[in-house]
Design a protein around this motif. Structure first.
Motif, mmCIF file in Angstrom:
data_model
loop_
_atom_site.group_PDB
_atom_site.id
_atom_site.type_symbol
_atom_site.label_atom_id
_atom_site.label_comp_id
_atom_site.label_asym_id
_atom_site.label_seq_id
_atom_site.Cartn_x
_atom_site.Cartn_y
_atom_site.Cartn_z
ATOM 1 N N VAL A 329 81.948 62.736 55.362
ATOM 2 C CA VAL A 329 82.595 63.543 54.331
ATOM 3 C C VAL A 329 84.018 63.053 54.088
ATOM 4 N N VAL A 330 84.792 62.876 55.147
ATOM 5 C CA VAL A 330 86.179 62.430 55.015
ATOM 6 C C VAL A 330 86.243 61.022 54.431
ATOM 7 N N GLN A 331 85.411 60.120 54.918
ATOM 8 C CA GLN A 331 85.421 58.746 54.419
ATOM 9 C C GLN A 331 85.081 58.684 52.936
ATOM 10 N N GLU A 332 84.059 59.425 52.539
ATOM 11 C CA GLU A 332 83.628 59.380 51.140
ATOM 12 C C GLU A 332 84.636 60.044 50.222
ATOM 13 N N LEU A 333 85.272 61.115 50.668
ATOM 14 C CA LEU A 333 86.336 61.718 49.875
ATOM 15 C C LEU A 333 87.480 60.727 49.672
ATOM 16 N N PHE A 334 87.884 60.067 50.742
ATOM 17 C CA PHE A 334 88.991 59.113 50.653
ATOM 18 C C PHE A 334 88.649 57.981 49.686
ATOM 19 N N GLN A 335 87.493 57.400 49.845
ATOM 20 C CA GLN A 335 87.089 56.289 48.982
ATOM 21 C C GLN A 335 87.023 56.713 47.516
ATOM 22 N N GLN A 336 86.513 57.913 47.257
ATOM 23 C CA GLN A 336 86.404 58.398 45.888
ATOM 24 C C GLN A 336 87.772 58.618 45.261
ATOM 25 N N TYR A 337 88.682 59.242 45.995
ATOM 26 C CA TYR A 337 90.013 59.499 45.448
ATOM 27 C C TYR A 337 90.804 58.207 45.248
ATOM 28 N N MET A 338 90.591 57.237 46.108
ATOM 29 C CA MET A 338 91.288 55.961 45.947
ATOM 30 C C MET A 338 90.771 55.194 44.733
ATOM 31 N N SER A 339 89.468 55.163 44.557
ATOM 32 C CA SER A 339 88.896 54.413 43.435
ATOM 33 C C SER A 339 88.969 55.179 42.122
ATOM 34 N N GLN A 340 88.978 56.528 42.216
ATOM 35 C CA GLN A 340 89.026 57.369 41.018
ATOM 36 C C GLN A 340 90.095 58.448 41.189
ATOM 37 N N PRO A 341 91.382 58.083 41.126
ATOM 38 C CA PRO A 341 92.434 59.083 41.348
ATOM 39 C C PRO A 341 92.416 60.216 40.330
ATOM 40 N N ASP A 342 91.734 60.018 39.185
ATOM 41 C CA ASP A 342 91.640 61.099 38.213
ATOM 42 C C ASP A 342 90.792 62.260 38.721
ATOM 43 N N CYS A 343 90.099 62.072 39.837
ATOM 44 C CA CYS A 343 89.347 63.169 40.453
ATOM 45 C C CYS A 343 90.243 64.105 41.248
ATOM 46 N N LEU A 344 91.490 63.696 41.477
ATOM 47 C CA LEU A 344 92.435 64.553 42.198
ATOM 48 C C LEU A 344 92.902 65.694 41.298
ATOM 49 N N PRO A 345 93.346 66.804 41.878
ATOM 50 C CA PRO A 345 93.935 67.877 41.064
ATOM 51 C C PRO A 345 95.148 67.374 40.285
ATOM 52 N N GLN A 346 95.532 68.099 39.249
ATOM 53 C CA GLN A 346 96.521 67.639 38.284
ATOM 54 C C GLN A 346 97.815 67.160 38.934
ATOM 55 N N ASP A 347 98.421 67.983 39.807
ATOM 56 C CA ASP A 347 99.718 67.596 40.361
ATOM 57 C C ASP A 347 99.610 66.374 41.267
ATOM 58 N N TRP A 348 98.537 66.286 42.050
ATOM 59 C CA TRP A 348 98.331 65.118 42.902
ATOM 60 C C TRP A 348 98.006 63.888 42.061
ATOM 61 N N ARG A 349 97.260 64.065 40.993
ATOM 62 C CA ARG A 349 96.877 62.940 40.141
ATOM 63 C C ARG A 349 98.099 62.283 39.514
ATOM 64 N N GLN A 350 99.033 63.085 39.054
ATOM 65 C CA GLN A 350 100.236 62.533 38.438
ATOM 66 C C GLN A 350 101.014 61.666 39.415
ATOM 67 N N HIS A 351 101.113 62.116 40.664
ATOM 68 C CA HIS A 351 101.806 61.318 41.681
ATOM 69 C C HIS A 351 101.023 60.049 41.998
ATOM 70 N N ALA A 352 99.711 60.154 42.102
ATOM 71 C CA ALA A 352 98.887 59.004 42.466
ATOM 72 C C ALA A 352 98.982 57.889 41.432
ATOM 73 N N ARG A 353 99.039 58.241 40.165
ATOM 74 C CA ARG A 353 99.103 57.231 39.104
ATOM 75 C C ARG A 353 100.363 56.383 39.188
ATOM 76 N N ALA A 354 101.435 56.976 39.686
ATOM 77 C CA ALA A 354 102.722 56.281 39.720
ATOM 78 C C ALA A 354 102.905 55.420 40.971
ATOM 79 N N LEU A 355 101.927 55.423 41.868
ATOM 80 C CA LEU A 355 102.092 54.748 43.155
ATOM 81 C C LEU A 355 101.303 53.448 43.230
ATOM 82 N N GLU A 356 101.837 52.525 44.007
ATOM 83 C CA GLU A 356 101.079 51.331 44.370
ATOM 84 C C GLU A 356 99.966 51.722 45.337
ATOM 85 N N PRO A 357 98.976 50.825 45.572
ATOM 86 C CA PRO A 357 97.841 51.196 46.446
ATOM 87 C C PRO A 357 98.247 51.733 47.813
#
Length: 390
Positions: A329-357
């Motif tokens: 569960v943890v591994q798949e959540l991590f992989q999904q959020y890394m490859s598809q940051p738009d799946c994160l909630p709004q406030d987290w997504r905005q921060h993720a877009r501005a960051l390097e990997p």
């Protein structure tokens, strides 16, 4: 606790005095009604990370039974023991309680299985450690106050959280960076109250795992017969109360075990106080050994119980099966959020877009680490089960 003096009267000379606190990183006016350590305790209790402990578990996942310990109930039990021990020794109860309540804030969902899985996902970015995550929560990730990030706890509380297990010889980057502005003197021991909180954690953890393990059917009372201290106490209670129903027998044994471990801890610590004669909490920190400790015999008993629980509980096949599931569960959540940051909630997504990997990986790690067991399972279902509502 009949074997120790519950009210020693005047504070011990080595107790931490709130009036002599080294203060906070960001200066604040003092409270008219609470000491600085009482304010620390209250800030921890009101933190979002503390509330989330209600649905974070240690060994069992939350849906396996609502009578098993969670991180919240464990933290409260540790705090109760820490206050009792501190009272017996004349130490500052509020500081001990604050450290005890804060010590598990950085744990992931699903206990050590979740931490191991997240550590693997973040291996290239320095890994994951729940103690460091606790520190980051207290100094950065809790965002409640207008003038600073974190909880802005006192030097003594932060020092206690970081060093409750002893001097820190290889501090993580976040702790190193913080200490450049607010030196926590990582090479020394923590103050006496933090040392009390650390051993109170061991007392609560081991004894309540006996309770949970027996109730879960992972081992039996007969399996504990040859464990030092534990086996004799079971025999003592069974002889004193023949025919006692098992649930009451277990509770009676656990409370007696806690009482004896506390009595031993208080007696050995008093012996060390008399031997070392520390004149202040600062002298406790500078000592070449811990001030708060079990006797040699009790350390052996504690080690034997830990070894038993490791083999018979934490490595039980039922626990291993659930561990395998929640790691995925943890591994798949991590992989999904890394490859598809738009799946994160709004406030987290905005921060993720501005960051390097690399920065994004740490942000995703923070998001997952903050999840409860329940929320992580719900999010996994929403992301991977096409029939689940999004």
């Amino acid at each position: 606790m009949s074997e120790v003096v519950a009210n020693p009267g005047a504070p011990a000379v080595c107790a931490t005095d709130p009036a002599s606190s080294r203060g906070r990183l960001y200066a604040e006016p003092e409270s008219a009604s609470r000491t600085c350590f009482q304010r620390d305790r209250d800030r921890i209790v009101h933190a979002r990370a503390f509330r989330r402990l209600q649905y974070k578990t240690q060994v069992f996942v939350y849906h396996e039974g609502d009578y098993f310990r969670t991180r919240l109930t464990h933290s409260l039990e540790v705090a109760q023991i820490a206050r009792s021990v501190s009272r017996c020794l004349g130490l500052n109860e509020d500081l001990a309680e604050a450290v005890a309540l804060a010590h598990d804030l950085g744990h992931t969902p699903f206990g050590h299985a979740g931490e191991d899985a997240l550590g693997e996902m973040l291996a290239g970015e320095g890994g994951f450690d729940h103690n460091e995550q606790t520190f980051r929560i207290l100094t950065r990730l809790e965002q409640r106050y207008a003038e600073f990030d974190g909880l802005n706890l006192t030097w003594e509380s932060l020092e206690g959280v970081v060093k409750h297990n002893g001097p820190v010889n290889d501090p993580p980057p976040s702790v190193q960076a913080f200490c450049r502005d607010f030196d926590l003197e990582l090479a020394t021991y923590a103050g006496p109250e933090a040392q009390v909180a650390a051993i109170s954690d061991d007392i609560a953890y081991n004894n309540h795992d006996i309770d949970d393990g027996l109730r879960a059917g992972l081992f039996t009372i007969a399996d504990l017969r040859d464990i030092p201290l534990v086996g004799p106490v079971f025999e003592e209670v069974a002889e004193r109360y023949p025919g006692l129903e098992e649930s009451r027998l277990i509770h009676e044994v656990v409370r007696r075990l806690i009482d004896r471990m506390v009595a031993d801890l208080v007696a050995e610590t008093r012996r060390r106080i008399e031997l070392l004669a520390p004149g202040s909490a600062a002298e406790v920190r500078r000592a070449d050994r811990p001030l708060v400790a079990f006797s040699e015999e009790m350390r052996g008993n504690d080690r034997a119980l830990k070894d038993f629980l490791f083999e018979r509980m934490y490595r039980h096949y039922k626990v291993n099966r659930m561990t395998a599931k929640v790691r995925r569960v943890v591994q798949e959540l991590f992989q999904q959020y890394m490859s598809q940051p738009d799946c994160l909630p709004q406030d987290w997504r905005q921060h993720a877009r501005a960051l390097e990997p690399a920065g994004r990986a740490r942000l995703v790690g923070d998001y997952i680490a903050g999840m409860t067991d329940r929320y992580a399972l719900q999010e996994h279902s929403k992301l991977f089960d096409v029939h689940a509502p999004t």
